[in-house]
Design an enzyme around this catalytic site. Sequence first.
Site, short mmCIF file in Angstrom:
data_model
loop_
_atom_site.label_atom_id
_atom_site.label_comp_id
_atom_site.label_asym_id
_atom_site.label_seq_id
_atom_site.Cartn_x
_atom_site.Cartn_y
_atom_site.Cartn_z
N ASP A 1 0.86 -1.17 0.00
CA ASP A 1 0.00 0.00 0.00
C ASP A 1 0.90 1.23 0.00
OD1 ASP A 1 -2.66 0.87 -0.15
OD2 ASP A 1 -2.53 1.61 1.89
N ASP B 1 3.53 10.44 -10.46
CA ASP B 1 4.95 10.52 -10.86
C ASP B 1 5.33 11.83 -11.57
OD1 ASP B 1 5.77 8.20 -9.68
OD2 ASP B 1 5.52 6.95 -11.45
N HIS C 1 10.33 4.82 -3.16
CA HIS C 1 9.76 4.32 -1.91
C HIS C 1 9.54 2.81 -1.99
CE1 HIS C 1 6.87 5.44 -4.89
NE2 HIS C 1 5.82 4.98 -4.24
P1 ITT Z 1 -3.09 -2.09 -5.42
O1 ITT Z 1 -3.90 -3.02 -6.28
O2 ITT Z 1 -1.72 -2.66 -5.15
O3 ITT Z 1 -3.78 -1.61 -4.17
P2 ITT Z 1 -3.29 0.69 -6.26
O4 ITT Z 1 -3.00 1.31 -7.60
O5 ITT Z 1 -4.67 0.79 -5.69
O6 ITT Z 1 -2.79 -0.83 -6.35
P3 ITT Z 1 -2.20 1.85 -3.76
O7 ITT Z 1 -3.53 1.77 -3.13
O8 ITT Z 1 -1.04 1.24 -3.06
O9 ITT Z 1 -2.23 1.28 -5.28
O10 ITT Z 1 -1.71 3.32 -4.04
C1 ITT Z 1 -2.48 4.42 -3.83
C2 ITT Z 1 -2.27 5.42 -4.91
O11 ITT Z 1 -1.05 6.12 -4.66
C3 ITT Z 1 -2.14 4.88 -6.32
O12 ITT Z 1 -3.37 4.66 -6.96
C4 ITT Z 1 -1.41 6.01 -6.98
O13 ITT Z 1 -2.38 7.02 -7.26
C5 ITT Z 1 -0.48 6.51 -5.86
N1 ITT Z 1 0.88 5.92 -5.99
C6 ITT Z 1 1.37 4.87 -5.29
N2 ITT Z 1 2.63 4.61 -5.67
C7 ITT Z 1 2.94 5.51 -6.63
C8 ITT Z 1 4.08 5.74 -7.42
O14 ITT Z 1 5.16 5.00 -7.35
N3 ITT Z 1 4.04 6.74 -8.31
C9 ITT Z 1 2.95 7.51 -8.44
N4 ITT Z 1 1.83 7.35 -7.74
C10 ITT Z 1 1.81 6.35 -6.83
#
Ligand code: ITT
Length: 190
Positions: free
Chosen positions: A71, A150, A175
């Site tokens: 997450d 990003d 991260h």
């Molecule tokens: P999961 O299926 O793994 O939950 P997700 O896309 O819903 O995938 P998260 O809930 O972990 O991912 O992430 C929350 C949001 O944070 C994600 O939708 C992006 O908008 C943002 N985010 C996370 N990591 C990022 C990254 O490396 N670069 C840009 N935005 C990121």
Amino acid sequence: MNKNEDSLVITFITGNQHKVKEAQGIFQKFDIELEHIDLGYPEIQGELADVSIFGGKDVARRLEKPIIVEDAGLFIRSLKWFPGTYSSYVQDTLGNSGILKLMDNVQDRYAEFRSVIGFATPKTEPKTFLGVVGGQIAHQEKGKHGFAYDPLFIPEGYDKTFGELTREEKNELSHRRRSLENFACWYKDL
Ligand code: ITT
């Protein structure tokens, strides 16, 4: 967990292909093979670690094997660390242009991406691994690489956004690299 004498394998549960590609690049260096399963799991509202623990436990029990979930979110200091755990929803609603509007005339542009890996098995207590990268919110979107926030995020020590860096460059300092590496170091020693 061992596939054979030399290679370790771990199952990554995510619906996000970008995360899978990033994780594959990082795990290669640890000789850990990544199996990807796109499976929904309950995402409670709370701290990143709580979300990973709750979701991870649910999936490990359903699949009856060890898994990792991840997450992540963008935390902006001048917005009281918003969007944080609401990052996914805010990306789908306000988007990057909405974040830039909120940051209009804001001097303090410090932000961090945080990532938590949750490792869970059907029986043992889950473990979490944190990774953080600090940086600045740009004044405009730049770059076409990566995803979501990003193009807004300039990591510390760089003058380019994550969106302008290649996947390999982002993988050097992201991260997710940090949380996955913390996990991989621990997992190799199991
Ligand atoms: P999961 O299926 O793994 O939950 P997700 O896309 O819903 O995938 P998260 O809930 O972990 O991912 O992430 C929350 C949001 O944070 C994600 O939708 C992006 O908008 C943002 N985010 C996370 N990591 C990022 C990254 O490396 N670069 C840009 N935005 C990121």
